[in-house]
Motif scaffolding. Sequence first.
Motif, mmCIF file in Angstrom:
data_model
loop_
_atom_site.group_PDB
_atom_site.id
_atom_site.type_symbol
_atom_site.label_atom_id
_atom_site.label_comp_id
_atom_site.label_asym_id
_atom_site.label_seq_id
_atom_site.Cartn_x
_atom_site.Cartn_y
_atom_site.Cartn_z
ATOM 1 N N ASN A 50 0.863 -1.184 0.000
ATOM 2 C CA ASN A 50 0.000 0.000 0.000
ATOM 3 C C ASN A 50 0.906 1.243 0.000
ATOM 4 O OD1 ASN A 50 -2.210 1.691 0.148
ATOM 5 N ND2 ASN A 50 -2.623 1.287 2.314
ATOM 6 N N GLN A 81 -17.551 -0.893 -4.748
ATOM 7 C CA GLN A 81 -16.534 0.129 -5.025
ATOM 8 C C GLN A 81 -15.716 -0.173 -6.287
ATOM 9 O OE1 GLN A 81 -14.314 1.700 -1.494
ATOM 10 N NE2 GLN A 81 -15.322 -0.009 -0.418
ATOM 11 N N VAL A 118 -8.801 5.988 -4.120
ATOM 12 C CA VAL A 118 -8.620 5.586 -2.722
ATOM 13 C C VAL A 118 -9.838 4.765 -2.319
ATOM 14 C CG1 VAL A 118 -8.337 6.353 -0.345
ATOM 15 C CG2 VAL A 118 -7.221 7.608 -2.205
ATOM 16 N N TYR A 119 -9.627 3.525 -1.956
ATOM 17 C CA TYR A 119 -10.690 2.599 -1.611
ATOM 18 C C TYR A 119 -10.695 2.366 -0.098
ATOM 19 C CZ TYR A 119 -10.838 1.599 -6.624
ATOM 20 O OH TYR A 119 -10.948 1.703 -7.984
ATOM 21 N N THR A 120 -11.892 2.299 0.481
ATOM 22 C CA THR A 120 -12.053 2.049 1.910
ATOM 23 C C THR A 120 -12.557 0.625 2.108
ATOM 24 O OG1 THR A 120 -12.581 4.370 2.348
ATOM 25 C CG2 THR A 120 -13.179 2.765 4.047
ATOM 26 N N LEU A 121 -11.739 -0.202 2.749
ATOM 27 C CA LEU A 121 -12.130 -1.575 3.020
ATOM 28 C C LEU A 121 -12.954 -1.596 4.303
ATOM 29 C CD1 LEU A 121 -8.806 -3.468 2.194
ATOM 30 C CD2 LEU A 121 -10.648 -2.727 0.666
ATOM 31 N N PRO A 122 -14.095 -2.278 4.299
ATOM 32 C CA PRO A 122 -14.984 -2.261 5.473
ATOM 33 C C PRO A 122 -14.332 -2.932 6.684
ATOM 34 C CG PRO A 122 -15.704 -3.899 3.890
ATOM 35 C CD PRO A 122 -14.618 -3.129 3.209
ATOM 36 N N LYS A 132 -11.034 -2.419 12.451
ATOM 37 C CA LYS A 132 -11.001 -1.057 11.944
ATOM 38 C C LYS A 132 -11.050 -1.054 10.415
ATOM 39 C CE LYS A 132 -5.963 -0.713 11.611
ATOM 40 N NZ LYS A 132 -4.749 0.063 11.972
ATOM 41 N N GLN A 133 -11.565 0.045 9.892
ATOM 42 C CA GLN A 133 -11.515 0.248 8.443
ATOM 43 C C GLN A 133 -10.092 0.605 8.033
ATOM 44 O OE1 GLN A 133 -14.395 3.298 7.574
ATOM 45 N NE2 GLN A 133 -16.089 1.848 7.421
ATOM 46 N N ILE A 134 -9.782 0.333 6.782
ATOM 47 C CA ILE A 134 -8.450 0.650 6.277
ATOM 48 C C ILE A 134 -8.581 1.121 4.842
ATOM 49 C CG2 ILE A 134 -7.931 -1.691 5.447
ATOM 50 C CD1 ILE A 134 -5.079 -1.246 6.579
ATOM 51 N N LYS A 135 -7.749 2.101 4.479
ATOM 52 C CA LYS A 135 -7.807 2.673 3.129
ATOM 53 C C LYS A 135 -6.652 2.169 2.292
ATOM 54 C CE LYS A 135 -10.169 6.933 4.559
ATOM 55 N NZ LYS A 135 -11.423 6.616 3.838
ATOM 56 N N ASP A 137 -4.563 3.010 -1.325
ATOM 57 C CA ASP A 137 -4.300 3.999 -2.368
ATOM 58 C C ASP A 137 -3.898 3.272 -3.645
ATOM 59 O OD1 ASP A 137 -3.716 6.184 -3.884
ATOM 60 O OD2 ASP A 137 -1.905 6.773 -2.764
#
Length: 566
Positions: A50, A81, A118-122, A132-135, A137
Motif C-alpha cells: 500500500n 466500489q 482511494v478505496y475504503t475496506l470495510p 477497523k476500516q483501512i484505506k 491507495d
Amino acid sequence: MVTQTLSSRKALLLRLLGITPWRCLLPFISLMMSFHASAAPEISVSVAPNPVFVEERFVLTIKANTSADDLELDRDAMLRQGLIVGSTNVSRNLQIINGDSRRETTWRTELYARKAGVYTLPAPVVDGVVGKQIKVDVRPIPKQTGPARDLFVDAELSSDTAYIGQQVTYTVKLYLGEELRGGSLADPQMPNAEIRSIGSDKESSEIIDGRRYQVIARSFAIIPEQAGTFTIKGANVKGQLVKQNSRGQLYGMPVNESALDQQLTVKSQPESYQGHWLPAELVTLNDEWQPQSDTLNIGEPVTRTITLSAVGINDKLLPKLQVSYPNSVKVYPDKTDNDTYVQDQNLIAQRVESVALIPTQPGSLTFPALKIQWWDTKAEVMRIAELPARTIDVVGNGQAPAGASPSPLTQTTQVTSSDWLWPFWIMTLLWMSSTGVAIWLWVNRRPATLKDSNAKAHAIYNGLNTGSDKQKLKQLLRSINGQSATESQKQIQAWCLQQGYRHRQDWLSEFKQPEQDGITKALKAMDNAVQQGSNWSSDALVAAIIAAAKQQNQPEDSLQTFYPTR
C-alpha cells in the motif's frame, strides 16, 4: 416424604434470609460474563502493499489473538466500489511457551482494482468484535520515461563533516526490481578511517518511476582518524539478476553496481580544547558499591565499580580514569574492561573499572569527585561529566569513643608483645583466599555486568530501595515530562546508560508483558516523531512508566506527583 420436608425447610430458610436460588447464581453468572468479556479477541487489520498500482494484487490480512471461526467481511461493499475480491484463506496457530498457550487466527484475502483511487475496506467483525476500516491507495500505472533499471545502489551520510574520532553513519540502499542471486555487498572504503557495520539489514519497498523495488538498507559507522577532506568510495554490489528470455527460460545476468562516491571533511581538535580528546554526543559517569551501605567496617572489603559511557565513538578514545583515594584505604585494582556496542545505530563506548577497597581506620572518609572533560559534537562546546564526591563513615568492632585514650595496660601490651603476628598472618591468608574466590566469581560473571551491575533500577519498581534510588526514576520523569521527542529520547538514553543498561530493551525487560507493551508503544511513537520531525507529547510515555511502576509494587505517592490528573 422426608426428603420433600427437608427441601421445603431449606427453601423456607433461604426465603427468611432473603436469599433466592437466582441470587445464589448471580455471582457465578457475573463471573462467567466477566470471563467472557476478558476473552474478547483483539483484531488487527493490515494491507500490503500500500499504495498499489491499477490491477496490482494486494492482500488484506486480518488477525485475531484467539481461535476464532466467525469472520464477517462485507464483500458486497468492496464489490460496489469496483474492487475484485478473491477467495479468503484462513490459518490457525498455537504456541505453548512455559505452559502459557497463545492462539492466533489469520485470514488473508487477495484483491485488486481496475481503476485508480482511494478505496475504503470495510471493518471486519470477528466473534462480535469489530476491527477497523483501512484505506488503500490505488495509483495509475505511470508511463515509462526512461530505461528501466533492474538494480541500482544509493547511499547517504548522516553528516558531511565530522571531528577526528566522531562517528558518521553511512547508509547504503540496494534497490531490486528483479530477483538477485549470489549477491554480495562490499563495504564502503575511506583512507585513515575505521569502518564497521552497525545494526541489522532493514527491508522495505518503494515505488520509483512507476516501478516497485525491494529495498535493502545497511548502515556503517565511519570513524575518521585524521583531519582533512577524504573521498568515501561507494559500497559495491555484485551478483546475478534472474532474467527470462523470449522462450521463457531463466538465466542469470551478471551485475556490478556501486554507489556514488562522497566527500567527508574531518575537523581536528579545536585549539580551545585542552586535554584528552573525547568527542561524543553524550558522556556519563556512574559508580556502584557492593555491598551497598552508608557505612564501612574496618578490614571488610567493598567493591567499587565505575562506568564511563560515551555515545558516538569507539572505546579506543576513552581515557583512563584518574581516581584518587584517601590514605586510610587500601586499594586493590581489578582489571579494566573496554567495550563498544551498538544501540539505535549509535556506537556506545564503555569503560568499566573496579577496585576492592579496605578501610584501615575509623572516622569519616571522603572519596573525591571524578570529572571527565569531553567535546559535545552536536553543540560544539566543551562539557564536563562529573561523579560527585561521596562521604562514608567507617566503624569497627572495639572502636574507642572520640576523645578517649587507651589504657596503659593496652599500650604496654601493644609494644612488648609479638603474639599478635601469628593471628595476623592467618587472617591475612584467609582474607586473600576469600578475596581471590570473590574476584574469580566476579570475573566469570562479567558478561552480565553492564546490565546487572545496576540492580537498583529493577528494585526501584519493587519498592525495595532507599529514597535516593526512587529519586532516579523521578529524575527521569522530570527530564522527559513536557519535553520534545528529540530531547526525551536523549534523556532516556542517558538515563539507561547511567543505570548500566546497554539497550532500552534491557530496561523494559524488568517489567511484565502488559506494562512493557505500554512503554514500548509510547517509545515507538516518540522515535517516529523524531524521525518525521512531527509534534509529540510526553504525556503517554510518562503515564505508561508510572502505570508500569505501580504494577511493580512501587508506592503510589512516589510517582503520582509527576503526572497529575487532568
